[in-house]
Design a protein around this motif. Structure first.
Motif, PDB file in Angstrom:
ATOM      1  N   ARG A   2       0.828  -1.203   0.000  1.00 22.40           N
ATOM      2  CA  ARG A   2       0.000   0.000   0.000  1.00 22.40           C
ATOM      3  C   ARG A   2       0.869   1.262   0.000  1.00 22.40           C
ATOM      4  N   PRO A   4       2.258   4.826   0.947  1.00 17.44           N
ATOM      5  CA  PRO A   4       2.293   5.524   2.238  1.00 17.44           C
ATOM      6  C   PRO A   4       1.469   6.806   2.183  1.00 17.44           C
ATOM      7  N   SER A   7       5.254  11.039   2.356  1.00 18.30           N
ATOM      8  CA  SER A   7       6.605  10.811   1.845  1.00 18.30           C
ATOM      9  C   SER A   7       7.480  11.906   2.436  1.00 18.30           C
ATOM     10  N   ASP A  31       2.983   6.580  13.804  1.00 18.77           N
ATOM     11  CA  ASP A  31       2.181   6.240  12.627  1.00 18.77           C
ATOM     12  C   ASP A  31       3.118   5.683  11.553  1.00 18.77           C
ATOM     13  N   PRO A  32       2.967   4.408  11.186  1.00 22.14           N
ATOM     14  CA  PRO A  32       3.894   3.796  10.239  1.00 22.14           C
ATOM     15  C   PRO A  32       3.588   4.069   8.766  1.00 22.14           C
ATOM     16  N   SER A  33       2.617   4.917   8.465  1.00 19.75           N
ATOM     17  CA  SER A  33       2.229   5.154   7.079  1.00 19.75           C
ATOM     18  C   SER A  33       3.088   6.256   6.444  1.00 19.75           C
ATOM     19  N   TYR A  34       4.366   5.970   6.317  1.00 18.56           N
ATOM     20  CA  TYR A  34       5.279   6.933   5.706  1.00 18.56           C
ATOM     21  C   TYR A  34       6.388   6.195   4.974  1.00 18.56           C
ATOM     22  N   GLU A  35       7.029   6.907   4.104  1.00 15.99           N
ATOM     23  CA  GLU A  35       8.287   6.471   3.517  1.00 15.99           C
ATOM     24  C   GLU A  35       9.250   7.637   3.679  1.00 15.99           C
ATOM     25  N   ARG A  60      11.194   1.287   5.310  1.00 15.06           N
ATOM     26  CA  ARG A  60      10.518   2.498   4.837  1.00 15.06           C
ATOM     27  C   ARG A  60      11.488   3.558   4.309  1.00 15.06           C
ATOM     28  N   GLY A  84       3.830   8.794  -1.675  1.00 14.33           N
ATOM     29  CA  GLY A  84       2.860   9.221  -0.679  1.00 14.33           C
ATOM     30  C   GLY A  84       1.854  10.229  -1.196  1.00 14.33           C
TER      31      GLY A  84
END
Length: 99
Positions: A2, A4, A7, A31-35, A60, A84
């Motif tokens: 998925r 992120p 970004s 929050d792990p939704s990053y690169e 990531r 992202g």
């Protein structure tokens, strides 16, 4: 995988002293939704080794090398690689909280 939400793009040039602190801050985000994309401008110190080591141990994180030592070009290169929804630009000497 998925895409992120964020970004994080960091241009670097000879940032061996500051960069590890910021990379650690980013890796501790709640929050792990990053690169995180570090774009190096051909550093002559240990910056590139630090980036490569971090990229190997944190999925990531990735890196790119700019052909020019120019922060705007480096940011644009990072943006072109980003997946992202939102772009966040940080300088290597920045610090962030875990939230």
């Amino acid at each position: 995988m998925r895409a992120p939400f964020f970004s994080i793009i960091i241009p670097t040039l000879n940032e061996q002293d500051c960069l590890p602190h910021l990379l650690e801050d980013i890796s501790r985000q709640s929050d792990p939704s990053y690169e995180c994309i570090v774009v190096d401008g051909q550093s002559e110190d240990l910056t590139l080794r630090i980036i490569q080591k971090f990229s190997r141990t944190h999925e990531r994180f990735s890196s790119a090398i700019s052909t020019k030592k120019n922060v705007s070009i480096q940011r644009n290169l990072g943006a072109s690689l980003a997946r992202g929804e939102w772009l966040v630009f940080l300088d290597a000497d920045s610090r962030i909280s875990k939230n």
